[in-house]
Each structure stands twice: as C-alpha cells, then as structure tokens.
Design a protein around this motif. Structure first.
Motif, PDB file in Angstrom:
ATOM      1  N   ASP A  13     -12.478  -2.115   3.841  1.00  0.00           N
ATOM      2  CA  ASP A  13     -13.072  -2.192   5.304  1.00  0.00           C
ATOM      3  C   ASP A  13     -12.208  -1.632   6.407  1.00  0.00           C
ATOM      4  N   TYR A  14     -10.953  -1.640   6.306  1.00  0.00           N
ATOM      5  CA  TYR A  14      -9.848  -1.305   7.180  1.00  0.00           C
ATOM      6  C   TYR A  14      -9.121  -0.202   6.828  1.00  0.00           C
ATOM      7  N   ASP A  15      -8.540   0.454   7.721  1.00  0.00           N
ATOM      8  CA  ASP A  15      -7.604   1.706   7.599  1.00  0.00           C
ATOM      9  C   ASP A  15      -6.772   1.808   8.778  1.00  0.00           C
ATOM     10  N   LEU A  16      -5.639   2.554   8.933  1.00  0.00           N
ATOM     11  CA  LEU A  16      -4.834   2.968   9.781  1.00  0.00           C
ATOM     12  C   LEU A  16      -5.497   4.028  10.579  1.00  0.00           C
ATOM     13  N   VAL A  17      -5.714   3.719  12.060  1.00  0.00           N
ATOM     14  CA  VAL A  17      -6.027   4.935  12.715  1.00  0.00           C
ATOM     15  C   VAL A  17      -5.042   5.975  12.812  1.00  0.00           C
ATOM     16  N   ASP A  18      -5.470   7.304  13.167  1.00  0.00           N
ATOM     17  CA  ASP A  18      -4.561   8.519  13.247  1.00  0.00           C
ATOM     18  C   ASP A  18      -3.637   8.190  14.192  1.00  0.00           C
TER      19      ASP A  18
ATOM     20  N   LEU B 197       2.144  -4.788   6.486  1.00  0.00           N
ATOM     21  CA  LEU B 197       3.564  -5.209   6.586  1.00  0.00           C
ATOM     22  C   LEU B 197       3.851  -6.505   6.239  1.00  0.00           C
ATOM     23  N   MET B 198       2.744  -7.515   6.502  1.00  0.00           N
ATOM     24  CA  MET B 198       2.964  -8.571   5.743  1.00  0.00           C
ATOM     25  C   MET B 198       2.662  -8.622   4.194  1.00  0.00           C
TER      26      MET B 198
ATOM     27  N   ALA C 297       6.933  -2.631  -1.842  1.00  0.00           N
ATOM     28  CA  ALA C 297       7.092  -2.983  -0.255  1.00  0.00           C
ATOM     29  C   ALA C 297       7.211  -1.774   0.489  1.00  0.00           C
ATOM     30  N   LEU C 298       8.221  -1.048  -0.004  1.00  0.00           N
ATOM     31  CA  LEU C 298       8.505   0.270   0.467  1.00  0.00           C
ATOM     32  C   LEU C 298       7.257   0.958   0.668  1.00  0.00           C
ATOM     33  N   VAL C 299       6.331   1.265  -0.411  1.00  0.00           N
ATOM     34  CA  VAL C 299       5.414   2.096  -0.269  1.00  0.00           C
ATOM     35  C   VAL C 299       4.240   1.674   0.873  1.00  0.00           C
ATOM     36  N   TYR C 300       4.182   0.431   1.137  1.00  0.00           N
ATOM     37  CA  TYR C 300       3.460  -0.110   2.094  1.00  0.00           C
ATOM     38  C   TYR C 300       4.190   0.249   3.636  1.00  0.00           C
ATOM     39  N   ILE C 301       5.443   0.145   3.426  1.00  0.00           N
ATOM     40  CA  ILE C 301       6.252   0.351   5.055  1.00  0.00           C
ATOM     41  C   ILE C 301       5.949   1.843   5.260  1.00  0.00           C
ATOM     42  N   ASP C 302       6.085   2.686   4.096  1.00  0.00           N
ATOM     43  CA  ASP C 302       5.957   4.107   4.393  1.00  0.00           C
ATOM     44  C   ASP C 302       4.620   4.441   4.933  1.00  0.00           C
ATOM     45  N   LYS C 303       3.455   3.838   4.591  1.00  0.00           N
ATOM     46  CA  LYS C 303       2.057   4.020   5.251  1.00  0.00           C
ATOM     47  C   LYS C 303       2.196   3.806   6.867  1.00  0.00           C
TER      48      LYS C 303
ATOM     49  N   THR D  67      11.775   8.733   5.639  1.00  0.00           N
ATOM     50  CA  THR D  67      10.864   7.627   4.805  1.00  0.00           C
ATOM     51  C   THR D  67      11.857   6.466   4.499  1.00  0.00           C
ATOM     52  N   ALA D  68      11.260   5.295   4.142  1.00  0.00           N
ATOM     53  CA  ALA D  68      11.896   4.112   4.055  1.00  0.00           C
ATOM     54  C   ALA D  68      13.017   4.150   2.981  1.00  0.00           C
TER      55      ALA D  68
END
Length: 599
Positions: free
Chosen positions: A271-276, A430-431, A445-451, A481-482
């Motif tokens: 339902d959600y995503d990061l905006v550009d 981040l959470m 965790a590092l994969v999601y931080i890199d997003k 990158t992380a």
C-alpha cells in the motif's frame, strides 16, 4: 490536493463538551436553536461526522498548529532556541533548556488538548457502538468499520501522546467525559494500564480500517484519511517504546518481535512506497502521497479573518510552524527555533568538508544550500542572515522542512499550509531495520537502510527555484551505501568550539546500530521523533551505547551557549526531564491527581 471541507466538516459545537482532564464549568448556557447531542447522532451522516471530528483536534493552534512542533523538537538535541525566543518566548526557552515547570502555559494547553482528543474519540466510539448505530449504515459496512477504526486509532493516539509526554500515571477514560465532579476528579491510572489499552485500541483499529489502496482508489474524498497502515505503524512504535510507555515494565522490555510483525504487514501490503523526491515529504506539494500514513492537514486559509487554527467561524486552518521555525527575522519570521550545530554536523561530508547528503539542503537553510525567496527576491544564506555579525555565520541556521520556499504568494507566515507528516513509510522501513538488528538479522537491516539512502540520492527533477544549481538537481547524489559507510567509519555529530575545545565528540559509524541511529536523524530530523527514539535507545540494555546515547541532551546547554552565547539552560537529567510536569492547574483542581518526576 486539500479536501479538508470534505473530511472535516464535522466538529460541531456539540462535540466540544468539557473534555479536559479536570475542568468543571461554573455555568451552562443553552442555545435553544442549537443541535443537542441526544438527537444529533441519529443519522449515518452525523455518525460519520463524529469520527471526522477526531481528525480536527490535532490541527488546532494549541496542538500541531503551533505547540507540538515546538514541544517535540525543542526537547531533543536537534533544535535550540534563538535570541528572538530568549527575548520574548519563555515557553520555548524552558522546553529547550530543561527548565519547564508545572505553570508552563503551552505544556498546559497540550495536556488539555490530549484529553480533548481522547474525549472526541470516546464520543465517536460511544455513538458508533450504541444500539442501532450500525443499522443506520445499512449495507455500507465498510464505512461503518472505517469510522469506528478511525475513532479507536485517535483514542490510542491520545493515550500514546499522554504517556510519552507525561508518564502513564495520569487520568484515562474510555467514555466521553461530561464535566461533572466524578469526571473532573479522575484519579491517575496504575502503571501499565494505559499501555494495555493502547495495544487494544490499535489492534481493533488495524482490524477495522481499510488498506490505503482500498481507501483512496476511486475515492478522492477520502484523501487525508488514515488507513490500516497508520494503526499498524503506531502499534509498532508502542511495542518498541514499551520501556518508556509502560510504567509497569522497565529497561529492556521492548517487544521487538511483535513490532516487527506489524511492520511486515505494512511492507507486505504494497500500500505504501517511498516517493522519488525527499522534499515531497515536507512541502506543500504532493501531500498525502504514497509514503504518507498519517498527516495533520493544514491549508493556507487566505480567506479566513483570523490566522489561527481554531474551530470557530472565520478562523483559519493553518500552521504557525513556518513563522517560528523557518527563517531569520530579516525575512519576516519570528525565528524562535533553529537547528542545532549537532544536527548540522550529523550530515555526511566529503574530503573537502562539503555536505554530500541532499536531505540537509532539502530540509534546512544552511551555508551553500537552497535559496529562500523573500517577496520574490532570492536570498542566499549569507544575505538572509546578514543582520548577524560575520562571526555568527555558520552557527545560525533555518528550517526548510514544512515551510514554504517563497513568501510572495503567502506573505502571512502565520498561515502555513504544509501538512505535518506524523507517520510515513520511511520511518516504517527504519523501524523494521531496527527490529531486524534487535532480532539478530543485521544483513536485512542494512538492505532497508539502503532503500532510504538510495532515495536520498535521487536526482531532484521537479525542483523548486530554491534548489536551482545545487548538485542534486544535476544528477544522483553520492551518499555511499550502508556497507561502504561502515567501511569508511566516519565520525558524525562532532561539535568543536571556536577555541578548539570539544563540546560533543561525535560518534564513529562503525556498527549497524550506530548507522541506523544516524539514518533516523538524517531522514526524520525535526519531524518530532528524535526525543522518543533517544528515550527508547537509552532504555535498550542490549545496545552497548545505551548509557551515552543521551550525551547530546546532557551537553545540549553547551551547544546552546556556543551557537548563541545564551546561558540559562541546564544539563538534561533523565529522571526529571524525560517527561513534562503535570500542569499545576490540574493538580490544583483535581484532588485525586498527583505530580510526576518532573514536578
């Protein structure tokens, strides 16, 4: 697109019955032509209005319209008060300097409005669950469930704010107060009670609320409403913050697995995503976007007679954040709050000492950064702060987040139109990364931080004239990158005074935990979550840094003096300053209430 008239046409006088924790009226004036509660909530339309009213309370002046951005940010190490505040804004000076007393006016207003929000949610729940209410919706079960889910969310939100800001030994109700003695003299709940009620409310809200896609697709009138993800995200924060929200628990009691499960539901929902564009999360453009879970809605309200967000005829629906935070007095602002030197030094730099994180320039007015337009005329950092002596340049900064770039179209800076983003998807990621670290999965965790870091590097294409010529409008940024950052082991947040004495030694980014804390700051700075996170981390006994993570608060008074030469703040004391004092007025009126550790 703003749709406040569609979403918020509900908060009628009938919903504004006495709702403060202890506020018994002396007299009662009755308007014979006015609607009364007993006969008003008898139609589907009016029951929807009952739920809609919950959205309106956070927007008013004494809540997010003015007070809350000050309160949430000034108690952290991200912001300090300015000479302008020292000359005429003692409430903000007290918050920032940890000298808040029970007579603090803006704290009292926040305390009262938390209970107004609780009352409004309780009223909606009561009316929606009264016998026969569901039948009024007929086959439209989805709207009924949505309204009830909204009310449960906002009651939980009121409880979250109350326990986070004042501790959990406070009054709490699951019914709408009437203002009689039994309500006004409500005693404090026992430790842990409100935490459990929060969990119950948010669990119900998550079950009842629709997903964002279902809520918005084909329904533009729902723009700005919360979906299931908002309840799940706040529930995750409650689980992660248990050591500071549940007085019956203690350090090390965070519910990492439960929080992780809620966050996975949000991520897997799609339902959600990061905006550009990072800037879209803090400007008047692209509000209520795919990254947003919950926003406090504001509009310019140019046609309102009064520029205050108060539920009265001809009053505005706007924010005062930009006049207090945004820019120097020379450009028309009050400039009561400014970013701290610690925050400025937290952003990564290249070998030449130049900031390479685009988020710093998209959220702050700082040297070599974006251009503010005052009455249509460009003002760079130097000629914006040219009322200062040259020795102060590089120490005074402004806040661009939630503020406009050009005041020519909105000359009254008290009519801020920018929504406050309370919950957004970047925070969810981040959470989730934090829960992965706490459950032994640093690689994920590092994969999601890199997003998050990758989005920060995006080229800004729909940039405002304020960004013209800056590096992130010409191509992608160069944030590493992380893994690369962990290999480089930079020191961030170091503050050294003009004589070379170290005020804050900074932190070397050499572990995933430290990288995560750094990323929380660079992504969410001045959005109100820093102090909450610091209190959580200080109570995480599994974190090797938990004892010194609040050093920035303890030494904030030194940063204040270095940046402004102002004295008076005191060192942060966790036992006294982790919460705000119960207002003296509450203690005077309610004989069954007692103070907390801050009183």
């Amino acid at each position: 697109m703003k749709t406040r008239n569609l979403l918020y046409k509900s908060i009628l006088a009938v919903t504004l019955l006495p709702a403060f924790a202890a506020c018994e009226p002396n007299m009662d004036y009755i308007n014979p032509t006015a609607e009364v509660e007993d006969t008003y909530y008898t139609t589907k339309e009016h029951l929807i209005y009952a739920a809609n009213g919950c959205y309106n309370i956070p927007q008013i002046l004494q809540f997010w319209g003015r007070n809350m951005p000050y309160a949430l940010n000034l108690v952290s190490d991200e912001a300090i008060y300015t000479p302008q505040a020292a000359a005429g804004d003692p409430d903000n000076v007290a918050w920032s300097g940890y000298t808040t007393s029970g007579n603090h006016g803006m704290t009292t207003e926040i305390f009262q409005n938390i209970y107004v929000l609780q009352y409004t949610a309780n009223l909606a729940i009561q009316k929606l669950t009264d016998g026969g209410a569901a039948e009024l919706f007929g086959s439209d079960v989805s709207t009924y469930n949505r309204c009830l889910g909204e009310a449960y969310f906002f009651r939980a939100f009121s409880r979250f704010l109350a326990t986070f800001m004042f501790g959990d030994e406070i009054p709490d109700r699951d019914y709408p107060a009437t203002g009689g003695p039994s309500d006004s003299y409500e005693p404090a709940r026992e430790p842990g009670y409100i935490y459990q009620r929060m969990v119950e409310d948010l669990t119900k809200a998550a079950e009842l609320l629709p997903g964002r896609t279902e809520l918005y697709e084909g329904h533009p009138e729902n723009m700005g409403r919360i979906g299931k993800g908002a309840a799940q995200a706040l529930l995750a924060k409650v689980y992660m913050g248990r050591p500071i929200l549940d007085g019956s628990a203690g350090a090390g009691s965070a519910e990492w697995q439960l929080a992780k499960a809620e966050l996975e539901k949000i991520i897997n929902s799609n339902d959600y995503d990061l905006v550009d564009c990072y800037r879209d999360n803090a400007s008047n453009d692209n509000e209520n976007n795919k990254e947003s879970l919950y926003e406090v809605q504001f509009v310019y309200s140019a046609d309102a007679n009064v520029n205050m967000s108060i539920d009265r005829l001809n009053f505005g629906q706007n924010s005062w954040r930009q006049i207090g935070f945004t820019i120097s007095p020379g450009a028309g602002g009050w400039y009561n709050v400014m970013p701290s030197m610690w925050l400025y030094n937290e952003f990564e730099r290249n070998a030449n000492g130049e900031i390479i994180d685009p988020r710093a320039f998209q959220g702050l007015w700082i040297p070599n950064g974006a251009t503010f337009f005052h009455n249509g005329q460009p003002r760079n950092y130097e000629n914006t702060y040219n009322y200062l002596a040259d020795s102060w340049l590089g120490k005074f900064f402004g806040t661009r987040k939630y503020c406009i770039d050009d005041n020519s179209a909105m000359p009254d800076l008290m009519r801020g139109p920018v929504n406050d983003r309370i919950l957004r998807y970047a925070d969810v990621l981040l959470m989730y990364a934090e829960c992965c670290i706490e459950t032994g999965d640093e690689a994920t965790a590092l994969v999601y931080i890199d997003k998050i870091r990758s989005r920060a590097n995006n080229q800004v294409l729909q940039n405002s004239p304020s960004d013209k010529g800056l590096f992130y409008t010409k191509g992608r940024g160069t944030l590493p990158t992380a893994q690369e950052l962990l290999a480089d082991k930079p020191v961030v947040g170091r503050v050294v005074d003009d004589a070379g004495s170290v005020i804050l030694p900074g932190v070397e980014i050499n572990t995933a935990r430290r990288l995560l804390k750094h990323e929380y700051t660079c992504e969410l700075f001045l959005e109100g979550w820093r102090f909450f996170n610091l209190m959580r981390w200080h109570n995480n006994t599994a974190d090797p840094d938990h004892t010194n993570v609040i050093d920035g608060l303890v030494n904030k008074y030194k940063v204040q003096e270095y940046q402004t030469s102002l004295t008076g703040p005191v060192p942060f004391n966790y036992e006294k300053n982790r919460i705000l004092p119960i207002p003296s007025r509450e203690l005077e009126v309610n004989p069954n209430m007692h103070g907390n550790s801050a009183n």
